[in-house]
Design an enzyme around this catalytic site. Structure first.
Site, mmCIF file in Angstrom:
data_model
loop_
_atom_site.group_PDB
_atom_site.id
_atom_site.type_symbol
_atom_site.label_atom_id
_atom_site.label_comp_id
_atom_site.label_asym_id
_atom_site.label_seq_id
_atom_site.Cartn_x
_atom_site.Cartn_y
_atom_site.Cartn_z
ATOM 1 N N HIS A 22 0.840 -1.193 0.000
ATOM 2 C CA HIS A 22 0.000 0.000 0.000
ATOM 3 C C HIS A 22 0.883 1.253 0.000
ATOM 4 O O HIS A 22 1.764 1.398 0.823
ATOM 5 C CB HIS A 22 -0.902 -0.014 1.242
ATOM 6 C CG HIS A 22 -1.736 1.196 1.397
ATOM 7 N ND1 HIS A 22 -1.975 1.761 2.621
ATOM 8 C CD2 HIS A 22 -2.391 1.956 0.488
ATOM 9 C CE1 HIS A 22 -2.750 2.828 2.462
ATOM 10 N NE2 HIS A 22 -3.011 2.956 1.172
ATOM 11 N N ASP A 66 -4.806 3.899 -4.482
ATOM 12 C CA ASP A 66 -4.866 4.297 -3.076
ATOM 13 C C ASP A 66 -6.079 5.182 -2.812
ATOM 14 O O ASP A 66 -6.199 6.275 -3.357
ATOM 15 C CB ASP A 66 -3.573 5.025 -2.693
ATOM 16 C CG ASP A 66 -3.393 5.161 -1.203
ATOM 17 O OD1 ASP A 66 -4.390 5.104 -0.451
ATOM 18 O OD2 ASP A 66 -2.238 5.339 -0.769
ATOM 19 N N TYR A 115 9.613 13.315 -13.079
ATOM 20 C CA TYR A 115 10.851 12.530 -13.088
ATOM 21 C C TYR A 115 11.342 12.247 -11.667
ATOM 22 O O TYR A 115 11.759 11.132 -11.351
ATOM 23 C CB TYR A 115 11.955 13.248 -13.869
ATOM 24 C CG TYR A 115 11.819 13.226 -15.369
ATOM 25 C CD1 TYR A 115 11.099 12.250 -16.040
ATOM 26 C CD2 TYR A 115 12.453 14.198 -16.139
ATOM 27 C CE1 TYR A 115 10.996 12.237 -17.419
ATOM 28 C CE2 TYR A 115 12.358 14.198 -17.533
ATOM 29 C CZ TYR A 115 11.636 13.216 -18.160
ATOM 30 O OH TYR A 115 11.537 13.201 -19.527
#
Length: 144
Positions: A22, A66, A115
């Site tokens: 998670h 999530d 990035y």
């Protein structure tokens, strides 16, 4: 061979999806994304010959996003001044919705911020996707 698992998911990718916990993040990257240099601390999985939408759909069938964060998915926004209009994003929104996720929960991130976040991802899937700005980052949720 397993029943009910999208055939596009390699054994290595299935293993990674199982290992992720998670809050771990995974990047599904287009063909221009510097997967190897960004993924020095991640598992880099090659999916050459496949596009991001096909991989995204298969991954979303295996893991939830999530639910405890506001934006569990992220896209790299278009660099200011670039005339590109990433039509592939509409496919992503539709795939999220088709897989029970809310497409309104996508975060738009500046290129270099994306990035930096990708460098911390658990894994990066390097696809052969030719569309630009086709990278998507997912934060794994709780499997119930």
């Amino acid at each position: 061979m397993l029943k009910g698992v999208p055939a596009i998911l390699s054994p290595q990718l299935l293993k990674v999806l199982c290992e992720m916990g998670h809050g771990d993040e995974i990047v599904i990257a287009d063909g221009n994304f510097p997967a190897e240099s960004m993924g020095k601390d991640a598992v880099v999985i090659r999916a050459d010959g496949h596009g991001v939408p096909e991989i995204l759909d298969a991954v979303l069938k295996m893991i939830p996003l999530d639910q405890y964060v506001e934006r569990p998915a992220a896209l790299m926004e278009v660099v200011p001044g670039d005339p590109c209009v990433p039509v592939i994003w509409e496919q992503y929104r539709a795939l999220l919705e088709d897989n029970g996720e809310d497409p309104a929960r996508i975060e738009m991130m500046e290129r270099f911020a994306f990035y930096e976040r990708a460098k911390k991802a658990y894994a990066i899937i390097a696809t052969g996707e030719s569309a630009i700005y086709a990278n998507i980052l997912l934060k794994k949720g709780v499997v119930k």
